[in-house]
Scaffold this motif. Sequence first.
Motif, PDB file in Angstrom:
ATOM      1  N   LYS A   1      -4.517 -10.912   2.927  1.00  0.00           N
ATOM      2  CA  LYS A   1      -4.774 -10.901   1.486  1.00  0.00           C
ATOM      3  C   LYS A   1      -4.954  -9.467   0.989  1.00  0.00           C
ATOM      4  O   LYS A   1      -4.451  -9.110  -0.077  1.00  0.00           O
ATOM      5  CB  LYS A   1      -6.004 -11.744   1.156  1.00  0.00           C
ATOM      6  N   ALA A   2      -5.645  -8.635   1.764  1.00  0.00           N
ATOM      7  CA  ALA A   2      -5.829  -7.233   1.396  1.00  0.00           C
ATOM      8  C   ALA A   2      -4.476  -6.523   1.306  1.00  0.00           C
ATOM      9  O   ALA A   2      -4.210  -5.799   0.345  1.00  0.00           O
ATOM     10  CB  ALA A   2      -6.737  -6.541   2.402  1.00  0.00           C
ATOM     11  N   ALA A   3      -3.627  -6.748   2.299  1.00  0.00           N
ATOM     12  CA  ALA A   3      -2.307  -6.121   2.302  1.00  0.00           C
ATOM     13  C   ALA A   3      -1.457  -6.612   1.135  1.00  0.00           C
ATOM     14  O   ALA A   3      -0.745  -5.832   0.500  1.00  0.00           O
ATOM     15  CB  ALA A   3      -1.601  -6.391   3.628  1.00  0.00           C
ATOM     16  N   THR A   4      -1.547  -7.889   0.833  1.00  0.00           N
ATOM     17  CA  THR A   4      -0.781  -8.448  -0.288  1.00  0.00           C
ATOM     18  C   THR A   4      -1.214  -7.829  -1.602  1.00  0.00           C
ATOM     19  O   THR A   4      -0.378  -7.403  -2.410  1.00  0.00           O
ATOM     20  CB  THR A   4      -0.941  -9.984  -0.344  1.00  0.00           C
ATOM     21  N   GLU A   5      -2.519  -7.762  -1.841  1.00  0.00           N
ATOM     22  CA  GLU A   5      -3.028  -7.195  -3.092  1.00  0.00           C
ATOM     23  C   GLU A   5      -2.643  -5.721  -3.217  1.00  0.00           C
ATOM     24  O   GLU A   5      -2.232  -5.265  -4.289  1.00  0.00           O
ATOM     25  CB  GLU A   5      -4.545  -7.365  -3.184  1.00  0.00           C
ATOM     26  N   GLY A   6      -2.775  -4.970  -2.137  1.00  0.00           N
ATOM     27  CA  GLY A   6      -2.395  -3.560  -2.161  1.00  0.00           C
ATOM     28  C   GLY A   6      -0.906  -3.374  -2.386  1.00  0.00           C
ATOM     29  O   GLY A   6      -0.483  -2.483  -3.127  1.00  0.00           O
ATOM     30  N   SER A   7      -0.096  -4.226  -1.775  1.00  0.00           N
ATOM     31  CA  SER A   7       1.360  -4.149  -1.934  1.00  0.00           C
ATOM     32  C   SER A   7       1.783  -4.428  -3.372  1.00  0.00           C
ATOM     33  O   SER A   7       2.677  -3.763  -3.898  1.00  0.00           O
ATOM     34  CB  SER A   7       2.054  -5.142  -1.002  1.00  0.00           C
ATOM     35  N   ILE A   8       1.136  -5.389  -3.989  1.00  0.00           N
ATOM     36  CA  ILE A   8       1.439  -5.693  -5.396  1.00  0.00           C
ATOM     37  C   ILE A   8       1.158  -4.473  -6.265  1.00  0.00           C
ATOM     38  O   ILE A   8       1.943  -4.126  -7.155  1.00  0.00           O
ATOM     39  CB  ILE A   8       0.648  -6.925  -5.877  1.00  0.00           C
ATOM     40  N   ALA A   9       0.052  -3.794  -5.990  1.00  0.00           N
ATOM     41  CA  ALA A   9      -0.284  -2.590  -6.753  1.00  0.00           C
ATOM     42  C   ALA A   9       0.779  -1.506  -6.557  1.00  0.00           C
ATOM     43  O   ALA A   9       1.172  -0.837  -7.520  1.00  0.00           O
ATOM     44  CB  ALA A   9      -1.662  -2.079  -6.352  1.00  0.00           C
ATOM     45  N   LEU A  10       1.256  -1.321  -5.337  1.00  0.00           N
ATOM     46  CA  LEU A  10       2.273  -0.294  -5.088  1.00  0.00           C
ATOM     47  C   LEU A  10       3.583  -0.618  -5.799  1.00  0.00           C
ATOM     48  O   LEU A  10       4.214   0.265  -6.376  1.00  0.00           O
ATOM     49  CB  LEU A  10       2.531  -0.131  -3.590  1.00  0.00           C
ATOM     50  N   THR A  11       3.999  -1.862  -5.752  1.00  0.00           N
ATOM     51  CA  THR A  11       5.281  -2.225  -6.369  1.00  0.00           C
ATOM     52  C   THR A  11       5.177  -2.338  -7.885  1.00  0.00           C
ATOM     53  O   THR A  11       6.195  -2.516  -8.549  1.00  0.00           O
ATOM     54  CB  THR A  11       5.839  -3.538  -5.778  1.00  0.00           C
ATOM     55  N   SER A  12       3.969  -2.199  -8.421  1.00  0.00           N
ATOM     56  CA  SER A  12       3.774  -2.218  -9.874  1.00  0.00           C
ATOM     57  C   SER A  12       3.718  -0.816 -10.463  1.00  0.00           C
ATOM     58  O   SER A  12       3.533  -0.662 -11.668  1.00  0.00           O
ATOM     59  CB  SER A  12       2.472  -2.958 -10.223  1.00  0.00           C
ATOM     60  N   ALA A  13       3.873   0.198  -9.639  1.00  0.00           N
ATOM     61  CA  ALA A  13       3.817   1.580 -10.112  1.00  0.00           C
ATOM     62  C   ALA A  13       5.005   1.887 -11.017  1.00  0.00           C
ATOM     63  O   ALA A  13       6.052   1.234 -10.939  1.00  0.00           O
ATOM     64  CB  ALA A  13       3.798   2.536  -8.923  1.00  0.00           C
ATOM     65  N   THR A  14       4.845   2.890 -11.854  1.00  0.00           N
ATOM     66  CA  THR A  14       5.902   3.302 -12.773  1.00  0.00           C
ATOM     67  C   THR A  14       6.313   4.741 -12.494  1.00  0.00           C
ATOM     68  O   THR A  14       5.739   5.410 -11.638  1.00  0.00           O
ATOM     69  CB  THR A  14       5.420   3.172 -14.232  1.00  0.00           C
TER      70      THR A  14
END
Length: 134
Positions: free
Chosen positions: A35-48
Motif C-alpha cells: 500500500k505504501a508503494a502504491t500510494e508513493g507511485s501514484i504521487a510520482l506518476t501525478s507529477a507535472t
Amino acid sequence: MSITLADQDKLTLRTAAWGAVSLMAAAGAAGSPHKAATEGSIALTSATGLVGHVLAKAPKGVKYGKSVAELADQVLPALTASMSLLKQQDPAEADNFRRTVLVAIEAAARPQKGEPSPTMAEMARKITEALDAV
C-alpha cells in the motif's frame, strides 16, 4: 528555460524517485509495504512538468539492493545526483523534483495507521537530507 536530459540522466532521476518510494515501503514493512508503494507511485506518476514526463515511467532494468541498506546505498546518492543535475540546468525543475519526491514519500507514509513509525520517519529524514545535500 528548456532542458534536455540524456537517457542516463533520466534513469538517475527515475532510480532516485522510485527508489525513494521503495525505501519508504521497505522501512514500513511492518505495516503495508504494498500500500505504501502504491500510494508513493501514484504521487510520482501525478507529477507535472519535465519531472512529470520523466517520472511517468518506472525505471526499467534497475537492480535494487536486496536489503534496505543496499537500497539506500543506491538511492540516496541518486537523489543527491538528481538534485545537482537539475539545479545546474534548471533550478525550477530541481524544486519540482524535490517537491515531487517529498509528496511521494509523504504519500507512502500515509497508509500506516496513526503516526508514521520511527523507522519510516527516519527514512524520510534521510531522503530529505539527500535531496538537500547539494
